[in-house]
Motif scaffolding. Structure first.
Motif, PDB file in Angstrom:
ATOM      1  N   CYS A  37      34.814   3.132  97.646  1.00 26.35           N
ATOM      2  CA  CYS A  37      34.209   1.804  97.668  1.00 26.35           C
ATOM      3  C   CYS A  37      34.740   0.981  96.506  1.00 26.35           C
ATOM      4  O   CYS A  37      35.126   1.496  95.464  1.00 26.35           O
ATOM      5  CB  CYS A  37      32.684   1.856  97.706  1.00 26.35           C
ATOM      6  SG  CYS A  37      31.910   2.708  96.375  1.00 26.35           S
ATOM      7  N   GLY A  38      34.804  -0.305  96.759  1.00 30.64           N
ATOM      8  CA  GLY A  38      35.287  -1.256  95.771  1.00 30.64           C
ATOM      9  C   GLY A  38      34.509  -2.539  95.937  1.00 30.64           C
ATOM     10  O   GLY A  38      33.552  -2.596  96.711  1.00 30.64           O
ATOM     11  N   TYR A  39      34.957  -3.560  95.229  1.00 35.13           N
ATOM     12  CA  TYR A  39      34.220  -4.818  95.345  1.00 35.13           C
ATOM     13  C   TYR A  39      35.165  -5.947  95.734  1.00 35.13           C
ATOM     14  O   TYR A  39      35.319  -6.250  96.909  1.00 35.13           O
ATOM     15  CB  TYR A  39      33.453  -5.094  94.052  1.00 35.13           C
ATOM     16  CG  TYR A  39      32.503  -6.269  94.171  1.00 35.13           C
ATOM     17  CD1 TYR A  39      31.612  -6.351  95.240  1.00 35.13           C
ATOM     18  CD2 TYR A  39      32.510  -7.285  93.230  1.00 35.13           C
ATOM     19  CE1 TYR A  39      30.743  -7.438  95.368  1.00 35.13           C
ATOM     20  CE2 TYR A  39      31.639  -8.361  93.349  1.00 35.13           C
ATOM     21  CZ  TYR A  39      30.764  -8.439  94.419  1.00 35.13           C
ATOM     22  OH  TYR A  39      29.911  -9.505  94.539  1.00 35.13           O
ATOM     23  N   ARG A  40      35.883  -6.500  94.767  1.00 35.96           N
ATOM     24  CA  ARG A  40      36.729  -7.647  95.092  1.00 35.96           C
ATOM     25  C   ARG A  40      37.896  -7.302  96.016  1.00 35.96           C
ATOM     26  O   ARG A  40      38.243  -8.066  96.893  1.00 35.96           O
ATOM     27  CB  ARG A  40      37.269  -8.274  93.804  1.00 35.96           C
ATOM     28  CG  ARG A  40      36.247  -9.086  93.035  1.00 35.96           C
ATOM     29  CD  ARG A  40      36.908  -9.870  91.923  1.00 35.96           C
ATOM     30  NE  ARG A  40      37.720  -9.012  91.086  1.00 35.96           N
ATOM     31  CZ  ARG A  40      37.259  -8.300  90.059  1.00 35.96           C
ATOM     32  NH1 ARG A  40      35.978  -8.349  89.756  1.00 35.96           N
ATOM     33  NH2 ARG A  40      38.063  -7.537  89.351  1.00 35.96           N
ATOM     34  N   ARG A  41      38.505  -6.134  95.816  1.00 40.09           N
ATOM     35  CA  ARG A  41      39.719  -5.800  96.570  1.00 40.09           C
ATOM     36  C   ARG A  41      39.462  -4.761  97.663  1.00 40.09           C
ATOM     37  O   ARG A  41      40.396  -4.137  98.156  1.00 40.09           O
ATOM     38  CB  ARG A  41      40.774  -5.249  95.601  1.00 40.09           C
ATOM     39  CG  ARG A  41      41.242  -6.253  94.566  1.00 40.09           C
ATOM     40  CD  ARG A  41      42.263  -5.626  93.623  1.00 40.09           C
ATOM     41  NE  ARG A  41      41.633  -4.727  92.655  1.00 40.09           N
ATOM     42  CZ  ARG A  41      42.320  -3.920  91.842  1.00 40.09           C
ATOM     43  NH1 ARG A  41      43.648  -3.892  91.892  1.00 40.09           N
ATOM     44  NH2 ARG A  41      41.695  -3.143  90.971  1.00 40.09           N
ATOM     45  N   ALA A  42      38.197  -4.571  98.058  1.00 38.57           N
ATOM     46  CA  ALA A  42      37.857  -3.419  98.898  1.00 38.57           C
ATOM     47  C   ALA A  42      38.479  -3.436 100.286  1.00 38.57           C
ATOM     48  O   ALA A  42      39.136  -2.490 100.695  1.00 38.57           O
ATOM     49  CB  ALA A  42      36.343  -3.309  99.015  1.00 38.57           C
ATOM     50  N   GLN A  43      38.245  -4.529 101.027  1.00 40.38           N
ATOM     51  CA  GLN A  43      38.644  -4.504 102.434  1.00 40.38           C
ATOM     52  C   GLN A  43      40.144  -4.710 102.619  1.00 40.38           C
ATOM     53  O   GLN A  43      40.764  -5.334 101.774  1.00 40.38           O
ATOM     54  CB  GLN A  43      37.847  -5.547 103.201  1.00 40.38           C
ATOM     55  CG  GLN A  43      36.562  -4.949 103.708  1.00 40.38           C
ATOM     56  CD  GLN A  43      35.347  -5.746 103.273  1.00 40.38           C
ATOM     57  OE1 GLN A  43      35.434  -6.643 102.470  1.00 40.38           O
ATOM     58  NE2 GLN A  43      34.200  -5.421 103.803  1.00 40.38           N
ATOM     59  N   ARG A  45      40.609  -1.400 103.470  1.00 39.73           N
ATOM     60  CA  ARG A  45      40.760   0.047 103.334  1.00 39.73           C
ATOM     61  C   ARG A  45      39.486   0.748 102.880  1.00 39.73           C
ATOM     62  O   ARG A  45      39.216   1.885 103.253  1.00 39.73           O
ATOM     63  CB  ARG A  45      41.874   0.301 102.310  1.00 39.73           C
ATOM     64  CG  ARG A  45      42.353   1.710 102.329  1.00 39.73           C
ATOM     65  CD  ARG A  45      43.620   1.882 101.530  1.00 39.73           C
ATOM     66  NE  ARG A  45      43.829   3.322 101.361  1.00 39.73           N
ATOM     67  CZ  ARG A  45      44.387   3.858 100.299  1.00 39.73           C
ATOM     68  NH1 ARG A  45      44.784   3.091  99.320  1.00 39.73           N
ATOM     69  NH2 ARG A  45      44.552   5.153 100.218  1.00 39.73           N
ATOM     70  N   PHE A  46      38.716   0.072 102.048  1.00 45.41           N
ATOM     71  CA  PHE A  46      37.543   0.707 101.442  1.00 45.41           C
ATOM     72  C   PHE A  46      36.270  -0.057 101.772  1.00 45.41           C
ATOM     73  O   PHE A  46      36.317  -1.211 102.189  1.00 45.41           O
ATOM     74  CB  PHE A  46      37.720   0.787  99.915  1.00 45.41           C
ATOM     75  CG  PHE A  46      38.915   1.588  99.488  1.00 45.41           C
ATOM     76  CD1 PHE A  46      39.036   2.930  99.838  1.00 45.41           C
ATOM     77  CD2 PHE A  46      39.927   1.012  98.732  1.00 45.41           C
ATOM     78  CE1 PHE A  46      40.133   3.679  99.445  1.00 45.41           C
ATOM     79  CE2 PHE A  46      41.040   1.761  98.336  1.00 45.41           C
ATOM     80  CZ  PHE A  46      41.136   3.097  98.688  1.00 45.41           C
ATOM     81  N   GLU A  47      35.148   0.602 101.566  1.00 45.43           N
ATOM     82  CA  GLU A  47      33.840  -0.038 101.763  1.00 45.43           C
ATOM     83  C   GLU A  47      33.605  -1.044 100.634  1.00 45.43           C
ATOM     84  O   GLU A  47      33.899  -0.751  99.480  1.00 45.43           O
ATOM     85  CB  GLU A  47      32.731   1.020 101.710  1.00 45.43           C
ATOM     86  CG  GLU A  47      32.852   2.124 102.744  1.00 45.43           C
ATOM     87  CD  GLU A  47      32.508   1.641 104.133  1.00 45.43           C
ATOM     88  OE1 GLU A  47      31.565   0.836 104.266  1.00 45.43           O
ATOM     89  OE2 GLU A  47      33.188   2.061 105.081  1.00 45.43           O
ATOM     90  N   GLN A  48      33.055  -2.197 100.991  1.00 37.61           N
ATOM     91  CA  GLN A  48      32.726  -3.174  99.950  1.00 37.61           C
ATOM     92  C   GLN A  48      31.280  -2.956  99.507  1.00 37.61           C
ATOM     93  O   GLN A  48      30.356  -3.113 100.295  1.00 37.61           O
ATOM     94  CB  GLN A  48      32.907  -4.601 100.458  1.00 37.61           C
ATOM     95  CG  GLN A  48      32.728  -5.622  99.340  1.00 37.61           C
ATOM     96  CD  GLN A  48      33.200  -7.006  99.751  1.00 37.61           C
ATOM     97  OE1 GLN A  48      33.108  -7.379 100.911  1.00 37.61           O
ATOM     98  NE2 GLN A  48      33.691  -7.771  98.805  1.00 37.61           N
ATOM     99  N   VAL A  49      31.124  -2.546  98.253  1.00 39.13           N
ATOM    100  CA  VAL A  49      29.785  -2.281  97.710  1.00 39.13           C
ATOM    101  C   VAL A  49      29.689  -2.889  96.317  1.00 39.13           C
ATOM    102  O   VAL A  49      30.517  -2.607  95.457  1.00 39.13           O
ATOM    103  CB  VAL A  49      29.496  -0.752  97.610  1.00 39.13           C
ATOM    104  CG1 VAL A  49      28.107  -0.511  97.019  1.00 39.13           C
ATOM    105  CG2 VAL A  49      29.624  -0.075  98.970  1.00 39.13           C
TER     106      VAL A  49
END
Length: 313
Positions: A37-43, A45-49
């Motif tokens: 999971c990540g925030y600013r660069r998440a999507q 590939r990763f979940e935005q949390v």
């Protein structure tokens, strides 16, 4: 066609960052079901949390039910921490404590990534049992984060590591790789710190240690508490820059060693070398030689493409 999804589940915070990407890859390639999971660069590939949103954190942990959580997300730039203390404390301390509490709620093993900057650098090498004394706000917030994690989850682990480098998306992602431009542009002299003693550590090696620690813990519930991992080559930034120049057959005569203690920015410890024998005695560890690791990390950023062709073809 059925896809075989591994039964061991790991959640990685800060999966978009330099260390998080390496940790995600390491678990993913070693038969773990990894969610980042990540925030600013998440999507995408990763979940935005948003780790400051306790409901979102609760939901992803309860939905995924991870066996292991590797908490890489942090504000890790000391000068930014000094200028934005409240935001840094929210992420490095409050979010870490909350994550530890949620991990305990589902019985997940949490690995909290901390720093050698919890020490003042006056009497290295430092064992896990040595008393921390951070010189800057970054070190203080990470130390408070350690305490928040262990108070909320006594079965968690804290992994302290030093300056990192590895496969970067931008040279600025690491305090080591950021020097490459100064090395390459040899037409102007560049001042390089030759005071602070560092132990540059490849993110791939830290990722391997996280996975080995997680797998050891699956077999042995006594694996918890504080651990240290670090590269074992002692170098100042000046010496790293010279090693980088040497690795790419570039001149280094324009690099100037500055032996005075830096006066601008957050205070740094002179030598916060970490003693890694506790993990080594568990049979855990991996170290990439600096020259090999830095070459692999930096060659895509070479300005002189001819060199790249001679070396790689």
């Amino acid at each position: 066609e059925d896809v075989d999804i591994p039964s061991r589940r790991v959640l990685i915070t800060g999966a978009t960052g330099l260390l998080g990407r390496a940790v995600f890859k390491e678990f993913n390639e070693n038969n773990w079901n990894a969610v980042g999971c990540g925030y600013r660069r998440a999507q995408p590939r990763f979940e935005q949390v948003n780790l400051l949103d306790s409901v979102a954190v609760h939901d992803i942990i309860h939905d995924f039910q991870p066996h292991v959580i590797v908490h890489c997300a942090a504000e890790r730039r000391p000068d930014i921490v000094e200028s934005q203390p409240d935001a840094a404390s929210q992420l490095n301390v409050a979010a870490s404590g909350n994550l530890a509490k949620e991990a305990a709620g589902v019985g997940a093993f949490l690995i909290y990534i901390s720093t050698d900057y919890v020490f003042d650098g006056t009497s290295p090498p430092y064992k896990e049992t040595d008393i921390p004394n951070p010189l800057n706000l970054y070190g203080k917030t990470k130390l408070e984060g350690e305490k928040a994690v262990l108070e909320n989850n006594e079965d968690a682990a804290v992994l302290r590591i030093p300056v990192l480098y590895g496969e970067v998306e931008r040279l600025e992602e690491s305090a080591v790789t950021v020097m490459f431009d100064k090395v390459q542009f040899s037409n102007k002299s560049a001042n390089m710190d030759h005071w602070q003693q560092r132990f540059p550590t490849n993110v791939k090696d830290v990722a391997a240690v996280c996975r080995q620690l997680a797998e050891k813990r699956m077999l042995d519930p006594s694996v918890k508490g504080t651990f240290h991992w670090s590269g074992n080559e002692q170098m100042t930034k000046y010496e790293m820059a010279c090693a980088i120049a040497d690795a790419f057959n570039l001149p280094s005569s324009h690099l100037r060693p500055i032996t005075d203690c830096p006066v601008v920015g957050a205070l740094r410890p002179r030598n916060a070398q970490l003693d890694c024998s506790k993990l080594e005695m568990l049979g855990i560890g991996q170290r990439t030689p600096f020259r090999a690791g830095i070459k692999e990390s930096l060659w895509p950023f070479l300005v002189d493409k001819r060199w790249r062709q001679t070396v790689f073809h």
